[in-house]
Motif scaffolding. Structure first.
Motif, short mmCIF file in Angstrom:
data_model
loop_
_atom_site.label_atom_id
_atom_site.label_comp_id
_atom_site.label_asym_id
_atom_site.label_seq_id
_atom_site.Cartn_x
_atom_site.Cartn_y
_atom_site.Cartn_z
N GLY A 101 0.88 -1.23 0.12
CA GLY A 101 -0.17 0.19 0.00
C GLY A 101 1.14 1.27 0.20
N HIS A 102 2.02 1.08 0.66
CA HIS A 102 2.87 2.46 0.87
C HIS A 102 3.51 2.56 -0.51
CE1 HIS A 102 3.13 1.25 5.32
NE2 HIS A 102 2.56 2.51 5.20
N TYR A 103 3.78 1.47 -1.23
CA TYR A 103 4.55 1.34 -2.60
C TYR A 103 3.83 2.02 -3.46
CZ TYR A 103 7.24 -0.78 -6.14
OH TYR A 103 8.04 -0.87 -7.35
N GLU A 132 5.73 7.28 -6.11
CA GLU A 132 5.57 8.66 -6.40
C GLU A 132 6.81 9.24 -6.12
OE1 GLU A 132 4.16 11.35 -8.78
OE2 GLU A 132 2.76 9.43 -8.34
N ARG A 133 7.10 8.93 -4.81
CA ARG A 133 8.46 9.69 -4.34
C ARG A 133 9.64 9.44 -5.24
NH1 ARG A 133 8.05 7.64 1.98
NH2 ARG A 133 5.89 7.95 2.26
N VAL A 134 9.82 8.21 -5.69
CA VAL A 134 11.14 7.85 -6.58
C VAL A 134 10.83 8.39 -7.78
CG1 VAL A 134 12.29 5.82 -7.58
CG2 VAL A 134 11.23 5.53 -5.27
N THR A 184 -10.49 1.58 14.59
CA THR A 184 -9.85 0.52 14.33
C THR A 184 -9.10 0.18 15.45
OG1 THR A 184 -8.20 1.44 12.94
CG2 THR A 184 -10.13 0.46 11.81
N LYS A 185 -8.33 1.23 16.06
CA LYS A 185 -7.42 0.86 17.35
C LYS A 185 -7.82 0.26 18.51
CE LYS A 185 -3.93 3.87 14.74
NZ LYS A 185 -3.18 3.25 14.18
N ASN A 186 -9.29 0.38 18.46
CA ASN A 186 -10.06 -0.06 19.60
C ASN A 186 -9.46 0.80 21.20
OD1 ASN A 186 -11.68 -2.03 18.68
ND2 ASN A 186 -9.92 -3.40 18.48
N ASP A 215 -5.69 8.88 2.61
CA ASP A 215 -6.08 8.71 3.90
C ASP A 215 -5.72 10.18 4.42
OD1 ASP A 215 -3.68 7.16 3.70
OD2 ASP A 215 -3.68 7.22 5.73
N GLN A 216 -4.73 10.56 3.72
CA GLN A 216 -3.95 12.03 4.24
C GLN A 216 -4.77 13.30 3.85
OE1 GLN A 216 -1.33 11.89 6.66
NE2 GLN A 216 -2.01 9.75 6.60
N ASN A 217 -5.64 13.10 3.07
CA ASN A 217 -6.11 14.35 2.59
C ASN A 217 -6.65 15.19 3.86
OD1 ASN A 217 -5.76 14.72 -0.07
ND2 ASN A 217 -7.57 13.21 -0.75
N SER A 225 -6.53 2.68 -7.96
CA SER A 225 -6.62 1.67 -7.05
C SER A 225 -5.29 1.91 -5.95
CB SER A 225 -6.35 0.39 -7.86
OG SER A 225 -7.67 0.12 -8.86
N CYS A 226 -4.40 2.77 -6.20
CA CYS A 226 -3.26 3.04 -5.28
C CYS A 226 -3.61 4.14 -4.32
CB CYS A 226 -2.17 3.47 -6.34
SG CYS A 226 -1.65 2.44 -7.59
N LEU A 227 -4.76 4.71 -4.53
CA LEU A 227 -5.07 5.75 -3.39
C LEU A 227 -5.11 5.13 -2.14
CD1 LEU A 227 -7.50 8.04 -5.38
CD2 LEU A 227 -4.93 8.33 -5.09
N ARG A 228 -5.68 4.07 -1.96
CA ARG A 228 -6.21 3.50 -0.63
C ARG A 228 -6.29 2.02 -1.02
NH1 ARG A 228 -9.27 5.45 4.29
NH2 ARG A 228 -9.42 7.39 3.07
N LEU A 229 -4.89 1.24 -0.86
CA LEU A 229 -5.01 0.08 -1.30
C LEU A 229 -5.41 -0.90 -0.11
CD1 LEU A 229 -3.76 -1.58 -3.85
CD2 LEU A 229 -2.04 -2.42 -1.98
N MET A 245 -5.07 -1.25 3.73
CA MET A 245 -3.91 -2.08 4.10
C MET A 245 -3.28 -1.18 5.25
SD MET A 245 -0.82 -3.94 1.96
CE MET A 245 -1.76 -5.23 1.43
N SER A 246 -2.93 -1.82 6.23
CA SER A 246 -2.17 -0.83 7.51
C SER A 246 -1.66 -1.74 8.52
CB SER A 246 -3.58 0.02 7.98
OG SER A 246 -3.32 0.53 9.27
N LYS A 247 -0.36 -1.00 8.54
CA LYS A 247 0.60 -1.87 9.38
C LYS A 247 -0.12 -2.17 10.62
CE LYS A 247 3.89 1.69 8.50
NZ LYS A 247 3.51 2.63 8.98
P1 ATP Z 1 -0.33 2.70 10.61
O1 ATP Z 1 -1.37 1.72 10.86
O2 ATP Z 1 0.67 2.43 11.93
O3 ATP Z 1 -0.84 4.01 10.75
P2 ATP Z 1 0.06 2.73 7.89
O4 ATP Z 1 0.18 1.47 7.16
O5 ATP Z 1 -1.19 3.24 7.78
O6 ATP Z 1 0.77 2.65 9.42
P3 ATP Z 1 1.62 5.02 7.62
O7 ATP Z 1 2.89 5.48 8.04
O8 ATP Z 1 0.31 5.65 8.82
O9 ATP Z 1 1.15 3.69 7.25
O10 ATP Z 1 1.24 5.84 6.19
C1 ATP Z 1 2.61 6.29 5.56
C2 ATP Z 1 2.20 6.58 4.06
O11 ATP Z 1 1.48 5.50 3.33
C3 ATP Z 1 0.91 7.63 4.09
O12 ATP Z 1 1.49 8.60 3.12
C4 ATP Z 1 -0.21 7.01 3.76
O13 ATP Z 1 -1.16 7.69 2.89
C5 ATP Z 1 0.10 5.91 2.85
N1 ATP Z 1 -0.54 4.74 2.94
C6 ATP Z 1 -0.50 3.82 3.90
N2 ATP Z 1 -1.52 2.94 3.83
C7 ATP Z 1 -1.63 2.94 2.56
C8 ATP Z 1 -2.59 2.19 1.59
N3 ATP Z 1 -3.04 1.13 2.11
N4 ATP Z 1 -2.78 2.72 0.35
C9 ATP Z 1 -2.26 3.60 -0.11
N5 ATP Z 1 -1.37 4.41 0.67
C10 ATP Z 1 -1.07 4.24 1.91
#
Ligand code: ATP
Ligand code: MG
Length: 346
Positions: free
Chosen positions: A18-20, A26-28, A119-121, A154-156, A190-194, A203-205
């Motif tokens: 998701g970050h990728y 985009e950063r690269v 989501t973090k309860n 999600d950062q908007n 599809s890349c804006l919020r995977l 997708m989220s850590k």
């Molecule tokens: P956490 O669960 O700890 O918040 P995270 O997976 O959401 O982790 P972040 O470090 O909060 O990751 O986000 C870093 C960057 O990656 C931000 O610019 C965020 O918008 C982007 N990003 C995170 N998850 C996704 C995703 N699923 N799809 C697209 N971009 C994402």
């Protein structure tokens, strides 16, 4: 107008696909276009502590993991200033001043914060620091006068909050010290919020529904195979709406993916058409998706391994970057205090 890029990640885990697609690629691209005056990437450890205060080791360990992921995707310390958020002394002070511009009702209405609280309860024990993180993010961005922010969708709301603070500050103190920022978003929807491999909308850590850039091929295969799809007979029409397999394919398919791994079809449109008609099982789609993902991630994984264990080198990059970041942020803080008229000893 200077072009200043800033972005960052929370060191709460390894970086994922998701970050990728949402930000790292985009950063690269921006790094290689060379069309900027400064490029900062911040490892947001202080922000990570807002929901991990009881586990600082996790945050500390992941600083290096995130740095490895950066180098693995090809971000270059010669072009980018990498720094650690907690090492930049002006940031908490700027945050303190900005807090006075944001009504409490506005902070708790932030849609991203609201969904993360769910989501973090946290229950009824949401830390103030967590609710406040959009304001500290405004400090991170404005301290560097950054105007281009490559992020996921999600950062908007965070960037909107930052712009509101910038406008209030500049209007009230009759200044133009602070600079307004814009998101740089992927043009692939599809890349804006995977979504996560569990079908969760993101997708989220912190949720752990991730395919990580560091995952071995066998792990990627297992994770792709575990993606739940709509049960159907093989001849029944396939459904594309909310189909995680196809969302990932939308995000990752390249021009040569079909020639390499699925030569029966010319491109993704053709495959989608056939899938909708019926006759293609999800097992075949999963195999294709695995091939496409693994093809993209293998060089990333290999490069990551080549940097692993070089801790001193990584820390030196971060130390040098953090020193540079301090010089710039100190200067902005001085201008901010000047605009506010609290520069008593200047
Ligand atoms: P956490 O669960 O700890 O918040 P995270 O997976 O959401 O982790 P972040 O470090 O909060 O990751 O986000 C870093 C960057 O990656 C931000 O610019 C965020 O918008 C982007 N990003 C995170 N998850 C996704 C995703 N699923 N799809 C697209 N971009 C994402
Ligand atoms: Mg996040």
């Amino acid at each position: 107008m200077k072009r200043i890029i800033l972005t960052g990640d929370r060191p709460t885990g390894h970086l994922h696909i998701g970050h990728y697609v949402g930000s790292l690629k985009e950063r690269v691209k921006m790094q290689n276009d060379d069309n900027y005056d400064a490029f900062y990437i911040m490892i947001a450890d202080a922000q990570a502590l807002t929901d991990n205060a009881d586990n600082p080791e996790k945050v500390r360990d992941n600083v290096l993991e995130v740095m490895l992921d950066y180098l693995a995707v090809g971000l270059d310390p010669k072009k980018v200033i990498f720094f650690i958020q907690s090492g930049v002394r002006a940031l908490p002070e700027l945050t303190a001043y900005y807090m006075n511009f944001v009504p409490y009702s506005r902070v708790i209405r932030n849609p991203t914060v609201k969904s993360e609280v769910r989501t973090k309860n946290f229950g009824r024990s949401v830390p103030i620091g967590f609710i406040n993180y959009p304001i500290s993010q405004a400090a991170d961005i404005t301290a560097f006068k950054a105007n281009m922010i490559p992020v996921g969708e999600d950062q908007n709301p965070m960037l909107e909050q930052t712009r509101e603070i910038v406008r209030s500050f500049n209007r009230i103190y009759k200044t133009n010290v602070l600079v307004e920022c814009e998101a740089v978003l992927s043009d692939n929807a599809s890349c804006l919020r995977l979504p996560g491999t569990d079908g969760n909308e993101k997708m989220s850590k912190s949720i752990g529904n991730c395919i990580y850039l560091s995952d071995e091929a066998s792990v990627i295969k297992k994770k792709v195979n575990s993606i739940v799809t709509f049960p159907r007979e093989i001849d029944a029409p396939g459904v594309l709406k909310n189909n995680v397999l196809f969302i990932y394919l939308d995000a990752f398919c390249k021009e040569d993916s079909f020639e390499k791994f699925y030569p029966e079809f010319k491109d993704l449109d053709e495959l989608k058409f056939a899938y909708r008609k019926g006759g293609i099982g999800d097992g075949r789609i999963k195999k294709f998706l695995y091939d496409v993902l693994n093809d993209e991630l293998t060089p990333v994984r290999e490069r990551r391994k080549s940097f692993a264990g070089r801790t001193d080198e990584l820390m030196a990059i971060l130390k040098e970057g953090t020193e540079k970041a301090n010089m710039v942020a100190d200067q902005t803080l001085a201008e901010v205090k000047n605009a506010m008229g609290i520069n008593y000893f200047a």
